[in-house]
Design a protein around this motif. Sequence first.
Motif, mmCIF file in Angstrom:
data_model
loop_
_atom_site.group_PDB
_atom_site.id
_atom_site.type_symbol
_atom_site.label_atom_id
_atom_site.label_comp_id
_atom_site.label_asym_id
_atom_site.label_seq_id
_atom_site.Cartn_x
_atom_site.Cartn_y
_atom_site.Cartn_z
ATOM 1 N N LYS A 156 -5.370 0.132 19.132
ATOM 2 C CA LYS A 156 -6.645 0.456 19.759
ATOM 3 C C LYS A 156 -7.495 1.398 18.921
ATOM 4 N N VAL A 157 -6.860 2.113 17.988
ATOM 5 C CA VAL A 157 -7.584 3.093 17.165
ATOM 6 C C VAL A 157 -6.888 3.221 15.810
ATOM 7 N N GLU A 158 -7.689 3.470 14.785
ATOM 8 C CA GLU A 158 -7.171 3.700 13.430
ATOM 9 C C GLU A 158 -8.010 4.776 12.769
ATOM 10 N N PHE A 159 -7.338 5.701 12.077
ATOM 11 C CA PHE A 159 -8.004 6.800 11.374
ATOM 12 C C PHE A 159 -7.785 6.656 9.879
ATOM 13 N N ILE A 160 -8.856 6.806 9.106
ATOM 14 C CA ILE A 160 -8.796 6.817 7.645
ATOM 15 C C ILE A 160 -9.346 8.172 7.206
ATOM 16 N N ILE A 161 -8.562 8.916 6.452
ATOM 17 C CA ILE A 161 -8.881 10.315 6.148
ATOM 18 C C ILE A 161 -8.947 10.546 4.637
ATOM 19 N N THR A 162 -9.923 11.340 4.209
ATOM 20 C CA THR A 162 -10.010 11.864 2.845
ATOM 21 C C THR A 162 -10.093 13.367 2.964
ATOM 22 N N ALA A 163 -9.265 14.076 2.189
ATOM 23 C CA ALA A 163 -9.207 15.544 2.280
ATOM 24 C C ALA A 163 -9.082 16.164 0.896
ATOM 25 N N ALA A 164 -9.428 17.432 0.807
ATOM 26 C CA ALA A 164 -9.213 18.214 -0.396
ATOM 27 C C ALA A 164 -7.831 18.869 -0.321
ATOM 28 N N LYS A 165 -7.215 19.068 -1.475
ATOM 29 C CA LYS A 165 -5.947 19.799 -1.499
ATOM 30 C C LYS A 165 -6.244 21.293 -1.335
ATOM 31 N N ASP A 166 -5.227 22.047 -0.906
ATOM 32 C CA ASP A 166 -5.363 23.509 -0.783
ATOM 33 C C ASP A 166 -5.548 24.121 -2.153
ATOM 34 N N MET B 138 0.837 -1.211 0.000
ATOM 35 C CA MET B 138 0.000 0.000 0.000
ATOM 36 C C MET B 138 0.859 1.242 0.000
ATOM 37 N N SER B 139 0.194 2.366 -0.268
ATOM 38 C CA SER B 139 0.803 3.695 -0.145
ATOM 39 C C SER B 139 0.195 4.364 1.076
ATOM 40 N N GLN B 140 0.984 5.186 1.761
ATOM 41 C CA GLN B 140 0.451 5.909 2.919
ATOM 42 C C GLN B 140 -0.506 7.019 2.500
ATOM 43 N N ALA B 141 -0.320 7.549 1.292
ATOM 44 C CA ALA B 141 -1.215 8.593 0.779
ATOM 45 C C ALA B 141 -1.258 8.492 -0.734
ATOM 46 N N VAL B 142 -2.430 8.817 -1.283
ATOM 47 C CA VAL B 142 -2.619 8.878 -2.730
ATOM 48 C C VAL B 142 -3.365 10.161 -3.030
ATOM 49 N N ALA C 211 0.155 17.632 5.010
ATOM 50 C CA ALA C 211 1.076 18.709 4.627
ATOM 51 C C ALA C 211 1.935 18.284 3.443
ATOM 52 N N GLU C 212 2.433 17.067 3.496
ATOM 53 C CA GLU C 212 3.268 16.559 2.399
ATOM 54 C C GLU C 212 2.493 16.500 1.077
ATOM 55 N N CYS C 213 1.192 16.280 1.172
ATOM 56 C CA CYS C 213 0.350 16.152 -0.022
ATOM 57 C C CYS C 213 -0.290 17.479 -0.436
ATOM 58 N N GLY C 214 0.035 18.561 0.262
ATOM 59 C CA GLY C 214 -0.519 19.865 -0.107
ATOM 60 C C GLY C 214 -1.895 20.131 0.467
ATOM 61 N N SER C 215 -2.150 19.609 1.661
ATOM 62 C CA SER C 215 -3.444 19.818 2.304
ATOM 63 C C SER C 215 -3.228 20.123 3.786
ATOM 64 N N LYS C 216 -4.315 20.165 4.535
ATOM 65 C CA LYS C 216 -4.267 20.422 5.978
ATOM 66 C C LYS C 216 -5.557 19.933 6.606
ATOM 67 N N LYS C 217 -5.564 19.882 7.942
ATOM 68 C CA LYS C 217 -6.725 19.309 8.626
ATOM 69 C C LYS C 217 -8.008 20.099 8.399
ATOM 70 N N GLU C 218 -7.905 21.378 8.095
ATOM 71 C CA GLU C 218 -9.100 22.174 7.800
ATOM 72 C C GLU C 218 -9.780 21.710 6.507
ATOM 73 N N ASN C 219 -9.054 20.949 5.686
ATOM 74 C CA ASN C 219 -9.580 20.472 4.403
ATOM 75 C C ASN C 219 -10.079 19.034 4.452
ATOM 76 N N ILE C 220 -10.121 18.438 5.633
ATOM 77 C CA ILE C 220 -10.591 17.053 5.720
ATOM 78 C C ILE C 220 -12.068 17.002 5.367
ATOM 79 N N LEU C 221 -12.390 16.123 4.437
ATOM 80 C CA LEU C 221 -13.771 15.929 3.999
ATOM 81 C C LEU C 221 -14.460 14.848 4.813
ATOM 82 N N GLN C 222 -13.722 13.761 5.062
ATOM 83 C CA GLN C 222 -14.301 12.622 5.765
ATOM 84 C C GLN C 222 -13.243 11.959 6.640
#
Length: 115
Positions: free
Chosen positions: A105-115, A12-16, A51-62
């Motif tokens: 104990k916990v896992e997060f899966i995130i989808t975000a928009a780029k800046d 897998m990739s850590q981010a796409v 940050a590495e992908c050109g986004s930030k937590k304010e841009n998280i969609l899901q």
Amino acid sequence: MSIERFHTGHRMSQAVVHGNTVYLAGQVGEPGASVTDQTKKCLEQVDALLAECGSKKENILQAIVWLADMNDFAEMNAVWDAWVPQGHTPARACGEAKLATPEYKVEFIITAAKD
């Protein structure tokens, strides 16, 4: 439209990034640590990858959150609520699941928009 992959391994990739959307792999913390510490580590990793992908937590969609035990819901939420930017909270689901190892104990899966 191009596809960029970050930290790609054989499984897998850590981010796409596809277009203006960033998809993160499930982020987990240090095995065996407390729910609080694992949640903090997960969210630090989310911040860094976005940050590495050109986004930030304010841009998280899901955000999809898996807990090994729903009894840890309040403990995880205490960390989440302090981290997530008010006014920019994403759509979110949280459920109980058997994670990759019993030490997680916990896992997060995130989808975000780029800046």
